[in-house]
Design a protein around this motif. Structure first.
Motif, PDB file in Angstrom:
ATOM      1  N   LEU A   1       2.783   1.846  17.904  1.00  0.00           N
ATOM      2  CA  LEU A   1       3.104   2.283  19.449  1.00  0.00           C
ATOM      3  C   LEU A   1       2.446   3.548  19.107  1.00  0.00           C
ATOM      4  CD1 LEU A   1       6.301   0.873  20.682  1.00  0.00           C
ATOM      5  CD2 LEU A   1       3.402  -0.359  20.491  1.00  0.00           C
ATOM      6  N   GLY A   2       1.743   4.825  18.203  1.00  0.00           N
ATOM      7  CA  GLY A   2       1.822   5.982  18.266  1.00  0.00           C
ATOM      8  C   GLY A   2       3.527   6.754  17.787  1.00  0.00           C
ATOM      9  N   ALA A   3       4.265   5.978  17.686  1.00  0.00           N
ATOM     10  CA  ALA A   3       5.697   7.018  17.442  1.00  0.00           C
ATOM     11  C   ALA A   3       5.597   8.245  16.271  1.00  0.00           C
ATOM     12  CB  ALA A   3       7.046   6.345  17.587  1.00  0.00           C
ATOM     13  N   THR A   4       5.716   9.219  16.101  1.00  0.00           N
ATOM     14  CA  THR A   4       6.489   9.499  14.958  1.00  0.00           C
ATOM     15  C   THR A   4       7.759   9.478  13.967  1.00  0.00           C
ATOM     16  OG1 THR A   4       5.634  11.541  15.612  1.00  0.00           O
ATOM     17  CG2 THR A   4       7.075  12.089  13.813  1.00  0.00           C
ATOM     18  N   LEU A   5       7.967   9.120  12.557  1.00  0.00           N
ATOM     19  CA  LEU A   5       8.832   8.866  12.136  1.00  0.00           C
ATOM     20  C   LEU A   5       9.518  10.297  11.798  1.00  0.00           C
ATOM     21  CD1 LEU A   5       7.763   6.063  10.240  1.00  0.00           C
ATOM     22  CD2 LEU A   5       9.369   5.610  12.368  1.00  0.00           C
ATOM     23  N   ALA A   6      11.023  10.754  12.046  1.00  0.00           N
ATOM     24  CA  ALA A   6      11.338  11.878  11.411  1.00  0.00           C
ATOM     25  C   ALA A   6      11.778  11.520   9.975  1.00  0.00           C
ATOM     26  CB  ALA A   6      12.803  12.284  12.851  1.00  0.00           C
ATOM     27  N   LEU A   7      12.003  10.023   9.870  1.00  0.00           N
ATOM     28  CA  LEU A   7      12.912  10.317   8.309  1.00  0.00           C
ATOM     29  C   LEU A   7      11.902   8.733   7.729  1.00  0.00           C
ATOM     30  CD1 LEU A   7      16.825  10.318   8.943  1.00  0.00           C
ATOM     31  CD2 LEU A   7      15.141  12.142   7.638  1.00  0.00           C
ATOM     32  N   PRO A   8      11.562   8.950   6.335  1.00  0.00           N
ATOM     33  CA  PRO A   8      11.282   7.720   5.600  1.00  0.00           C
ATOM     34  C   PRO A   8      12.062   5.889   6.681  1.00  0.00           C
ATOM     35  CG  PRO A   8      11.481   9.338   4.353  1.00  0.00           C
ATOM     36  CD  PRO A   8      12.351   9.627   5.919  1.00  0.00           C
ATOM     37  N   PRO A   9      11.433   5.186   6.601  1.00  0.00           N
ATOM     38  CA  PRO A   9      12.435   4.422   7.304  1.00  0.00           C
ATOM     39  C   PRO A   9      14.013   3.850   6.243  1.00  0.00           C
ATOM     40  CG  PRO A   9      10.644   3.134   6.864  1.00  0.00           C
ATOM     41  CD  PRO A   9      10.355   4.900   6.227  1.00  0.00           C
ATOM     42  N   ALA A  10      14.968   3.591   6.926  1.00  0.00           N
ATOM     43  CA  ALA A  10      16.051   3.834   5.370  1.00  0.00           C
ATOM     44  C   ALA A  10      16.411   1.853   5.414  1.00  0.00           C
ATOM     45  CB  ALA A  10      17.478   3.729   6.762  1.00  0.00           C
ATOM     46  N   HIS A  11      17.381   1.854   4.212  1.00  0.00           N
ATOM     47  CA  HIS A  11      17.406   0.591   3.336  1.00  0.00           C
ATOM     48  C   HIS A  11      18.237  -0.331   4.679  1.00  0.00           C
ATOM     49  CE1 HIS A  11      14.064   0.940   0.513  1.00  0.00           C
ATOM     50  NE2 HIS A  11      15.100   1.503  -0.078  1.00  0.00           N
ATOM     51  N   ASP A  12      19.012   0.553   5.005  1.00  0.00           N
ATOM     52  CA  ASP A  12      20.482   0.328   5.810  1.00  0.00           C
ATOM     53  C   ASP A  12      21.237   1.407   6.914  1.00  0.00           C
ATOM     54  OD1 ASP A  12      21.454   2.386   3.784  1.00  0.00           O
ATOM     55  OD2 ASP A  12      22.457   0.078   2.502  1.00  0.00           O
ATOM     56  N   VAL A  13      21.933   1.273   7.215  1.00  0.00           N
ATOM     57  CA  VAL A  13      22.604   2.333   7.724  1.00  0.00           C
ATOM     58  C   VAL A  13      23.338   3.504   7.058  1.00  0.00           C
ATOM     59  CG1 VAL A  13      24.622   2.520   9.934  1.00  0.00           C
ATOM     60  CG2 VAL A  13      23.340   0.373   9.492  1.00  0.00           C
ATOM     61  N   ALA A  14      24.171   3.228   6.343  1.00  0.00           N
ATOM     62  CA  ALA A  14      24.482   4.360   5.387  1.00  0.00           C
ATOM     63  C   ALA A  14      23.587   5.043   4.487  1.00  0.00           C
ATOM     64  CB  ALA A  14      24.958   3.519   3.957  1.00  0.00           C
ATOM     65  N   SER A  15      22.143   4.685   4.255  1.00  0.00           N
ATOM     66  CA  SER A  15      21.077   6.061   4.117  1.00  0.00           C
ATOM     67  C   SER A  15      20.528   6.005   5.153  1.00  0.00           C
ATOM     68  CB  SER A  15      19.964   5.080   3.109  1.00  0.00           C
ATOM     69  OG  SER A  15      19.531   4.279   3.451  1.00  0.00           O
ATOM     70  N   LEU A  16      20.979   5.604   6.531  1.00  0.00           N
ATOM     71  CA  LEU A  16      20.330   6.797   7.473  1.00  0.00           C
ATOM     72  C   LEU A  16      21.209   7.092   7.827  1.00  0.00           C
ATOM     73  CD1 LEU A  16      18.016   6.232  10.054  1.00  0.00           C
ATOM     74  CD2 LEU A  16      19.895   4.979  11.280  1.00  0.00           C
ATOM     75  N   ILE A  17      22.987   7.225   7.990  1.00  0.00           N
ATOM     76  CA  ILE A  17      23.316   8.283   7.711  1.00  0.00           C
ATOM     77  C   ILE A  17      22.726   9.225   6.372  1.00  0.00           C
ATOM     78  CG2 ILE A  17      25.364   9.167   7.596  1.00  0.00           C
ATOM     79  CD1 ILE A  17      26.463   5.932   9.063  1.00  0.00           C
ATOM     80  N   ASP A  18      22.651   8.981   6.092  1.00  0.00           N
ATOM     81  CA  ASP A  18      22.515  10.311   4.540  1.00  0.00           C
ATOM     82  C   ASP A  18      21.392  10.821   5.226  1.00  0.00           C
ATOM     83  OD1 ASP A  18      24.617   9.848   3.333  1.00  0.00           O
ATOM     84  OD2 ASP A  18      23.736   8.256   1.771  1.00  0.00           O
ATOM     85  N   GLY A  19      20.034  10.250   5.951  1.00  0.00           N
ATOM     86  CA  GLY A  19      19.066  10.887   5.613  1.00  0.00           C
ATOM     87  C   GLY A  19      19.474  11.355   6.674  1.00  0.00           C
ATOM     88  N   LEU A  20      20.006  11.790   7.839  1.00  0.00           N
ATOM     89  CA  LEU A  20      20.638  12.074   9.680  1.00  0.00           C
ATOM     90  C   LEU A  20      21.520  13.230   8.800  1.00  0.00           C
ATOM     91  CD1 LEU A  20      20.227   9.239  12.090  1.00  0.00           C
ATOM     92  CD2 LEU A  20      18.248  11.378  11.943  1.00  0.00           C
ATOM     93  N   LYS A  21      22.185  13.479   7.894  1.00  0.00           N
ATOM     94  CA  LYS A  21      23.106  14.066   8.112  1.00  0.00           C
ATOM     95  C   LYS A  21      22.410  15.867   7.960  1.00  0.00           C
ATOM     96  CE  LYS A  21      27.206  11.431   5.845  1.00  0.00           C
ATOM     97  NZ  LYS A  21      28.233  11.418   4.563  1.00  0.00           N
ATOM     98  N   GLY A  22      21.740  16.015   7.587  1.00  0.00           N
ATOM     99  CA  GLY A  22      21.105  17.406   6.837  1.00  0.00           C
ATOM    100  C   GLY A  22      20.356  18.271   8.931  1.00  0.00           C
ATOM    101  N   SER A  23      20.136  17.344   9.731  1.00  0.00           N
ATOM    102  CA  SER A  23      19.905  17.268  10.572  1.00  0.00           C
ATOM    103  C   SER A  23      20.883  17.653  11.836  1.00  0.00           C
ATOM    104  CB  SER A  23      18.782  16.013  11.689  1.00  0.00           C
ATOM    105  OG  SER A  23      18.467  16.529  12.694  1.00  0.00           O
TER     106      SER A  23
END
Length: 237
Positions: A95-117
């Motif tokens: 759709l043309g969107a930008t990913l702020a992070l690589p796709p996470a494997h699960d919710v826990a890794s998504l949380i880890d990726g977002l913690k520094g933001s």
């Protein structure tokens, strides 16, 4: 060819079935839920503006499916996203969107990726969900855009097929899915027919909702890739 029961909502059921076929199994699709858009909340999301401040978060491709079906694909393509799973990521990039992070494997890794933001977070969520993300990010704005609505058990045709040739395996993705499957089997009086079916569960939380008689196997991580590896391994064993 071993049969694999898939009770996910569409279109996830068909996407899973394609992968099951590729692994050499026979998928049997009988959804026990359907994804229903929460129209008022979907439109409220679009009303936030063309470029929402911060990062939009999604833990399921279903959220992207709902937005696209509601005509908000262009809107979604203007946002920056953090998501779980390659399917959601691929849809959004298409759709043309930008990913702020690589796709996470699960919710826990998504949380880890977002913690520094320190950017504002907007969670495009399902109505029935665990509060994991909201506990991790109390300031995050959550907007439910869909619910997984129960369909009321197996149809007459599903009951006939499950009785005549019971599946060897069932893929079970959520605790609610396990409860609905258990209830559907009980309501259809299929306990005896399906007692040898092995329940392949995404996590310990999911397995905890399986009935006492179920033979349960756990994925080593809470991802579909791991669940399908469990399928092939269990079948070999």
């Amino acid at each position: 060819m071993a049969r694999v029961l898939i009770t996910r909502a569409q279109p996830q059921a068909d996407a899973t079935a394609e992968r099951v076929v590729a692994l050499g199994f026979d998928p049997l699709i009988f959804p026990l839920t359907q994804t229903v858009a929460l129209d008022d909340d979907v439109q409220a999301l679009g009303a936030l503006g063309d470029c929402v401040d911060g990062i939009i978060v999604a833990t399921s491709a279903r959220a992207v499916d709902v937005l696209t079906a509601a005509g908000l694909g262009v809107w979604a393509g203007k946002q920056r996203w953090a998501v779980v799973g390659n399917r959601a990521a691929d849809q959004l990039m298409g759709l043309g969107a930008t990913l702020a992070l690589p796709p996470a494997h699960d919710v826990a890794s998504l949380i880890d990726g977002l913690k520094g933001s320190h950017e504002p977070l907007t969670y495009v969520a399902g109505l029935d969900r665990k509060p994991t993300l909201e506990v991790a990010f109390p300031a995050m704005r959550a907007i439910p855009v869909y619910e997984a609505r129960a369909l009321g058990g197996f149809s007459a045709e599903a009951r006939r097929q499950l009785s005549v040739e019971p599946p060897a395996f069932a893929l079970v993705y959520s605790g609610r899915g396990a409860l609905l499957l258990s209830q559907a089997i009980e309501d259809a009086a299929l306990q005896a027919d399906m007692k040898h079916m092995r329940w392949l569960c995404l996590s310990e939380d999911v397995a905890g909702q399986a009935p006492p008689y179920a033979t349960v196997h756990l994925a080593d991580t809470p991802t579909q890739d791991a669940l399908l590896r469990t399928l092939t391994q269990t079948h070999r064993d």
